[in-house]
Design a protein around this motif. Structure first.
Motif, mmCIF file in Angstrom:
data_model
loop_
_atom_site.group_PDB
_atom_site.id
_atom_site.type_symbol
_atom_site.label_atom_id
_atom_site.label_comp_id
_atom_site.label_asym_id
_atom_site.label_seq_id
_atom_site.Cartn_x
_atom_site.Cartn_y
_atom_site.Cartn_z
ATOM 1 N N LEU A 59 -16.932 39.183 -1.238
ATOM 2 C CA LEU A 59 -16.289 38.864 -2.527
ATOM 3 C C LEU A 59 -17.150 38.077 -3.455
ATOM 4 C CD1 LEU A 59 -13.847 39.225 -4.439
ATOM 5 C CD2 LEU A 59 -12.769 37.284 -3.402
ATOM 6 N N CYS A 63 -18.837 39.020 -7.040
ATOM 7 C CA CYS A 63 -18.256 38.434 -8.429
ATOM 8 C C CYS A 63 -18.529 37.085 -8.704
ATOM 9 C CB CYS A 63 -16.635 38.555 -8.203
ATOM 10 S SG CYS A 63 -16.070 40.289 -7.894
ATOM 11 N N SER A 66 -21.370 36.720 -11.246
ATOM 12 C CA SER A 66 -21.363 37.579 -12.552
ATOM 13 C C SER A 66 -20.071 37.891 -13.182
ATOM 14 C CB SER A 66 -22.017 38.936 -11.911
ATOM 15 O OG SER A 66 -21.390 39.543 -10.949
ATOM 16 N N ARG A 67 -19.082 37.844 -12.217
ATOM 17 C CA ARG A 67 -17.726 38.130 -12.684
ATOM 18 C C ARG A 67 -16.675 37.158 -11.856
ATOM 19 N NH1 ARG A 67 -19.459 42.806 -11.097
ATOM 20 N NH2 ARG A 67 -17.544 43.049 -9.459
ATOM 21 N N GLU A 69 -14.213 35.476 -12.852
ATOM 22 C CA GLU A 69 -12.805 35.485 -13.226
ATOM 23 C C GLU A 69 -12.048 36.560 -12.540
ATOM 24 O OE1 GLU A 69 -15.202 38.374 -15.521
ATOM 25 O OE2 GLU A 69 -15.344 36.205 -15.248
ATOM 26 N N GLU A 70 -12.667 37.451 -11.803
ATOM 27 C CA GLU A 70 -12.095 38.337 -10.799
ATOM 28 C C GLU A 70 -11.746 37.915 -9.627
ATOM 29 O OE1 GLU A 70 -14.051 42.163 -11.168
ATOM 30 O OE2 GLU A 70 -14.495 42.235 -13.193
ATOM 31 N N ILE A 71 -12.169 36.687 -9.177
ATOM 32 C CA ILE A 71 -11.757 36.099 -7.958
ATOM 33 C C ILE A 71 -10.572 35.500 -8.238
ATOM 34 C CG2 ILE A 71 -12.168 34.614 -6.122
ATOM 35 C CD1 ILE A 71 -15.139 35.221 -6.693
ATOM 36 N N ARG A 72 -9.395 36.256 -7.898
ATOM 37 C CA ARG A 72 -8.132 35.729 -8.241
ATOM 38 C C ARG A 72 -7.665 34.489 -7.575
ATOM 39 N NH1 ARG A 72 -4.632 41.350 -8.736
ATOM 40 N NH2 ARG A 72 -5.921 42.318 -10.400
ATOM 41 N N TYR A 164 -19.589 27.545 -9.754
ATOM 42 C CA TYR A 164 -18.262 28.412 -9.655
ATOM 43 C C TYR A 164 -17.296 27.641 -9.768
ATOM 44 C CZ TYR A 164 -14.697 31.075 -7.484
ATOM 45 O OH TYR A 164 -13.464 31.797 -7.428
ATOM 46 N N THR A 168 -12.964 26.393 -11.972
ATOM 47 C CA THR A 168 -11.588 26.425 -11.274
ATOM 48 C C THR A 168 -10.938 25.123 -11.229
ATOM 49 O OG1 THR A 168 -12.326 25.758 -9.029
ATOM 50 C CG2 THR A 168 -12.820 28.195 -10.001
#
Length: 339
Positions: A59, A63, A66-67, A69-72, A164, A168
């Motif tokens: 995961l 993500c 690069s993404r 925000e897609e790691i919920r 990262y 958060t």
């Protein structure tokens, strides 16, 4: 696999997921990492199984950079920080003791639960790894020796993880496992100095991350160039095109060949040598051998003929080397009516 191989595989997957280049798959990065850093080759099925288990690493690789925000649930990614903290601690510790690492792990986990009272786990998630590693005599020392070969990557990995987790709500939890942050006690005494040092450390980590990326790209470029040169050499010697490189070599050696043609061919071979392509075993051309004289795996039989123990062969073409690697074996032909 033994416990050390299992731990090495898990570490390779996690480090590759955090600092790996996305032009490759996580599997390829893991295989390359193990081979280049540890000089090891693990069974493909074991690597596949481990990658299936390492869902968090997959995961983050997909993500995390690069993404993000897609790691919920960023809380899940703390596993990477915990695991890599343990690896770094083992690699840099002067004392290998199960009690020591259990105490350190549980202390950090206690602080983690203080910051996150909803955490349901009762024991540090890395305690199982510690128990498993130290329950095998000699395994901890072997694992430490291997980890020390990769210690230069940890600051880069924690820099990426810090980037990262900064965005958060659980950054303080991550910081409990970041070995490159100063402790609270040191921070309170040299606060002014450390702000500059922290900026410097972050800059150094960024530079190391970029250097690692550049290094990876250089290696890939070198492999791509070598593959391209190999393809050119194999194509130029292919029987499907009439083996033009070998035929030119024969023309060059023929004493009746005009000098200007022989000179042009010689220049062609000099150009190929500049690419590390060289004719090899040229002295064997024309030699006749019995079945027993043929070394297994050293020659290529033309036309896929089948040889019998009473057959003779003649070496028709030499081989070709790319560097030290024989990429085209000398070609032999079966003598149909040899008396």
């Amino acid at each position: 696999m033994n416990v050390v191989e299992e731990m090495i595989l898990r570490q390779a997957i996690e480090l590759s997921a955090v600092i790996g280049d996305h032009s490759e798959t996580l599997r390829n990065l893991t295989v390359s990492f193990i081979k280049s850093e540890f000089r090891m080759e693990l069974p493909h099925n074991e690597i596949s199984s481990a990658l299936e288990r390492e869902a968090i690493a997959r995961l983050f690789f997909a993500c995390g950079k690069s993404r993000p925000e897609e790691i919920r649930n960023p809380q899940n990614c703390l596993r990477l920080a915990r695991d890599l903290w343990l690896d770094y601690s083992i690699a840099t510790s002067n004392q290998l003791s199960a009690d020591l690492f259990m105490k350190e792990a549980e202390e950090r986990f206690r602080k983690e639960k203080d910051l996150n009272p909803t955490l349901e786990m009762k024991q540090s998630p890395v305690s199982g790894m510690i128990k498993k590693l130290f329950s095998n005599p000699g395994a901890a020392q072997e694992y430490k020796t291997l980890l020390q070969k990769t210690v230069q990557y940890f600051q880069v990995a924690f820099y990426v993880l810090d980037e990262y987790f900064t965005n958060t709500t659980i950054k303080p939890l991550f910081e409990l496992y970041n070995p490159f942050l100063l402790s609270d006690e040191k921070h309170s005494t040299i606060k002014n100095e450390t702000s500059a040092e922290t900026i410097d450390d972050n800059s150094k980590s960024r530079i190391k991350y970029l250097e690692k990326s550049i290094h990876d790209l250089k290696i890939k470029l070198e492999y791509a160039q070598k593959d391209a040169i190999r393809y050119i050499a194999i194509t130029l010697t292919s029987s499907g095109f009439g083996s033009p490189l070998f035929e030119l070599n024969s023309i060059k050696k023929d004493k009746t060949t005009p000098e200007h043609i022989s000179s042009a061919i010689s220049n062609l071979f000099l150009a190929l040598e500049s690419l590390d392509i060289r004719i090899s075993k040229d002295s064997l051309v024309g030699k006749t051998m019995t079945f027993d004289e043929i070394e297994e795996g050293k020659f290529c039989l033309q036309n896929d003929d089948i040889l019998g123990t009473s057959d003779f062969v003649t070496v028709k073409y030499p081989g070709v080397k790319l560097g030290k690697e024989m990429i085209v074996k000398p070609t032999i032909t079966k003598e149909k009516n040899y008396d």
